[in-house]
Design an enzyme around this catalytic site. Sequence first.
Site, PDB file in Angstrom:
ATOM      1  N   LYS A  42       0.758  -1.217   0.146  1.00  0.00           N
ATOM      2  CA  LYS A  42       0.158  -0.054   0.166  1.00  0.00           C
ATOM      3  C   LYS A  42       0.811   1.507  -0.187  1.00  0.00           C
ATOM      4  O   LYS A  42       0.514   2.313  -0.447  1.00  0.00           O
ATOM      5  CB  LYS A  42      -0.879  -0.009   1.193  1.00  0.00           C
ATOM      6  CG  LYS A  42      -1.923  -1.259   1.410  1.00  0.00           C
ATOM      7  CD  LYS A  42      -2.356  -0.963   2.627  1.00  0.00           C
ATOM      8  CE  LYS A  42      -3.195  -2.342   3.002  1.00  0.00           C
ATOM      9  NZ  LYS A  42      -3.591  -2.411   4.494  1.00  0.00           N
ATOM     10  N   GLY A  43       2.119   1.234   0.637  1.00  0.00           N
ATOM     11  CA  GLY A  43       2.818   2.459   0.980  1.00  0.00           C
ATOM     12  C   GLY A  43       3.036   3.317  -0.259  1.00  0.00           C
ATOM     13  O   GLY A  43       3.095   4.643  -0.171  1.00  0.00           O
ATOM     14  N   GLU A  98       7.961   2.697  -5.472  1.00  0.00           N
ATOM     15  CA  GLU A  98       8.217   2.205  -3.773  1.00  0.00           C
ATOM     16  C   GLU A  98       8.131   3.587  -3.088  1.00  0.00           C
ATOM     17  O   GLU A  98       8.301   4.576  -3.494  1.00  0.00           O
ATOM     18  CB  GLU A  98       9.432   1.728  -3.746  1.00  0.00           C
ATOM     19  CG  GLU A  98       9.610   0.134  -4.344  1.00  0.00           C
ATOM     20  CD  GLU A  98       9.374  -0.659  -2.874  1.00  0.00           C
ATOM     21  OE1 GLU A  98       8.578  -0.246  -2.083  1.00  0.00           O
ATOM     22  OE2 GLU A  98      10.081  -1.782  -2.927  1.00  0.00           O
ATOM     23  N   ASP A  99       7.567   3.342  -1.844  1.00  0.00           N
ATOM     24  CA  ASP A  99       7.441   4.371  -0.959  1.00  0.00           C
ATOM     25  C   ASP A  99       8.916   4.689  -0.272  1.00  0.00           C
ATOM     26  O   ASP A  99       9.159   5.675  -0.397  1.00  0.00           O
ATOM     27  CB  ASP A  99       6.566   4.376   0.295  1.00  0.00           C
ATOM     28  CG  ASP A  99       6.593   2.892   0.914  1.00  0.00           C
ATOM     29  OD1 ASP A  99       7.485   1.983   0.559  1.00  0.00           O
ATOM     30  OD2 ASP A  99       6.088   2.406   1.916  1.00  0.00           O
ATOM     31  N   ASP A 102      14.567   0.632   2.260  1.00  0.00           N
ATOM     32  CA  ASP A 102      15.147   0.607   3.692  1.00  0.00           C
ATOM     33  C   ASP A 102      16.486  -0.320   3.439  1.00  0.00           C
ATOM     34  O   ASP A 102      17.449   0.100   3.087  1.00  0.00           O
ATOM     35  CB  ASP A 102      14.157   0.301   4.474  1.00  0.00           C
ATOM     36  CG  ASP A 102      14.679   0.408   6.050  1.00  0.00           C
ATOM     37  OD1 ASP A 102      15.721   1.090   6.365  1.00  0.00           O
ATOM     38  OD2 ASP A 102      13.797  -0.355   7.062  1.00  0.00           O
ATOM     39  N   LYS A 130      16.710   5.029   2.399  1.00  0.00           N
ATOM     40  CA  LYS A 130      17.453   5.097   3.860  1.00  0.00           C
ATOM     41  C   LYS A 130      18.628   4.377   3.621  1.00  0.00           C
ATOM     42  O   LYS A 130      18.896   2.879   3.818  1.00  0.00           O
ATOM     43  CB  LYS A 130      16.763   4.497   4.949  1.00  0.00           C
ATOM     44  CG  LYS A 130      15.719   5.309   5.769  1.00  0.00           C
ATOM     45  CD  LYS A 130      15.056   4.377   6.800  1.00  0.00           C
ATOM     46  CE  LYS A 130      13.841   4.784   7.431  1.00  0.00           C
ATOM     47  NZ  LYS A 130      13.388   4.041   8.465  1.00  0.00           N
ATOM     48  N   ASP A 158       3.201   4.036   6.859  1.00  0.00           N
ATOM     49  CA  ASP A 158       2.409   3.662   7.941  1.00  0.00           C
ATOM     50  C   ASP A 158       3.269   3.351   9.014  1.00  0.00           C
ATOM     51  O   ASP A 158       4.334   2.905   9.002  1.00  0.00           O
ATOM     52  CB  ASP A 158       1.538   2.325   7.494  1.00  0.00           C
ATOM     53  CG  ASP A 158       2.242   1.065   7.733  1.00  0.00           C
ATOM     54  OD1 ASP A 158       3.114   0.948   7.001  1.00  0.00           O
ATOM     55  OD2 ASP A 158       1.827   0.169   8.328  1.00  0.00           O
ATOM     56  N   ARG A 164      -1.053   6.581   7.221  1.00  0.00           N
ATOM     57  CA  ARG A 164      -0.747   6.740   5.722  1.00  0.00           C
ATOM     58  C   ARG A 164      -1.472   7.938   5.111  1.00  0.00           C
ATOM     59  O   ARG A 164      -1.005   8.403   4.236  1.00  0.00           O
ATOM     60  CB  ARG A 164      -1.369   5.449   4.873  1.00  0.00           C
ATOM     61  CG  ARG A 164      -0.583   4.172   5.272  1.00  0.00           C
ATOM     62  CD  ARG A 164      -1.088   3.323   4.491  1.00  0.00           C
ATOM     63  NE  ARG A 164      -0.889   1.809   4.746  1.00  0.00           N
ATOM     64  CZ  ARG A 164       0.270   1.131   4.781  1.00  0.00           C
ATOM     65  NH1 ARG A 164       1.069   1.679   4.048  1.00  0.00           N
ATOM     66  NH2 ARG A 164       0.361  -0.201   4.903  1.00  0.00           N
TER      67      ARG A 164
HETATM   68  P1  IMP Z   1      13.106  -2.868   2.953  1.00  0.00           P
HETATM   69  O1  IMP Z   1      12.669  -4.339   2.331  1.00  0.00           O
HETATM   70  O2  IMP Z   1      13.837  -3.090   4.232  1.00  0.00           O
HETATM   71  O3  IMP Z   1      13.637  -2.098   2.053  1.00  0.00           O
HETATM   72  O4  IMP Z   1      11.660  -2.103   3.453  1.00  0.00           O
HETATM   73  C1  IMP Z   1      10.709  -1.928   2.603  1.00  0.00           C
HETATM   74  C2  IMP Z   1       9.514  -1.498   3.447  1.00  0.00           C
HETATM   75  O5  IMP Z   1       9.633  -1.397   4.750  1.00  0.00           O
HETATM   76  C3  IMP Z   1       8.658  -0.225   2.816  1.00  0.00           C
HETATM   77  O6  IMP Z   1       7.840  -0.530   1.680  1.00  0.00           O
HETATM   78  C4  IMP Z   1       7.919   0.093   3.980  1.00  0.00           C
HETATM   79  O7  IMP Z   1       6.739  -0.652   4.097  1.00  0.00           O
HETATM   80  C5  IMP Z   1       8.721  -0.530   5.300  1.00  0.00           C
HETATM   81  N1  IMP Z   1       9.660   0.793   6.027  1.00  0.00           N
HETATM   82  C6  IMP Z   1      10.753   0.729   5.867  1.00  0.00           C
HETATM   83  N2  IMP Z   1      11.157   2.004   6.768  1.00  0.00           N
HETATM   84  C7  IMP Z   1       9.992   2.529   7.105  1.00  0.00           C
HETATM   85  C8  IMP Z   1       9.762   3.793   7.730  1.00  0.00           C
HETATM   86  O8  IMP Z   1      10.612   4.545   8.125  1.00  0.00           O
HETATM   87  N3  IMP Z   1       8.341   4.023   7.821  1.00  0.00           N
HETATM   88  C9  IMP Z   1       7.665   3.277   7.277  1.00  0.00           C
HETATM   89  N4  IMP Z   1       7.531   2.213   6.638  1.00  0.00           N
HETATM   90  C10 IMP Z   1       8.799   1.865   6.555  1.00  0.00           C
HETATM   91 MG    MG Z   2       4.835  -0.725   5.402  1.00  0.00          MG
END
Ligand code: IMP
Ligand code: MG
Length: 180
Positions: A42-43, A98-99, A102, A130, A158, A164
């Site tokens: 959803k992000g 993507e939102d 991370d 990040k 979220d 959101r």
């Molecule tokens: P990754 O797989 O670690 O890159 O994480 C991606 C997902 O983690 C994103 O699509 C978000 O849903 C969630 N996420 C990571 N950091 C944050 C944050 O600071 N706030 C909200 N959601 C986050």
């Molecule tokens: Mg999320």
Amino acid sequence: MERMFGKPIVTQEQMRARIREMGRQISADYAGKDLVLVGVLKGAYAFYADLARAIRIPVRVDFIVVTSSGSRSKRAAKVKLATELTEEIAGKDVLLVEDIVDSGLTAQHLVKALTKKRPRSINVCTLLSKPDQRVADVQVAYVGFTVPNQYIVGYGLDYRQKYRNLPYLAVLDQKELLGE
Ligand code: IMP
Ligand code: MG
């Protein structure tokens, strides 16, 4: 939502300006190509809607729903595609929207899964990155804002499925989390 919630880190004005720039860049980079914007729900919903309208070439729109469960460090194994694409992407140019990237594990998993459908190209576009948290070796072609390692909500992002709909990006502080 009447009071200011969280500590705003990116204002609506900054976001509007940056997304306009990103749209311009993507329009130039994909001119003459068959672009499919794949939003990761959803992000990404808020960013996606604004980015798509900032792109000045015709695009196809599509979405996938991703669920992730378990501890964040083990997200790679737990990332699941809850839906399929409705558009055919073979031979087309895909931009994954993507939102936030991370650890990068979600993006890496999705790129791998969509690559199996034989798009002509596939790139990642994210509102937030990040980089300090990056674990996966994933290329991100377009980044809206690079942010420090803090938990961010709003504009699609979220905390436990809430916030959101905040119209700006904010850092949640500890007191507010405890109030949950
Ligand atoms: P990754 O797989 O670690 O890159 O994480 C991606 C997902 O983690 C994103 O699509 C978000 O849903 C969630 N996420 C990571 N950091 C944050 C944050 O600071 N706030 C909200 N959601 C986050
Ligand atoms: Mg999320």
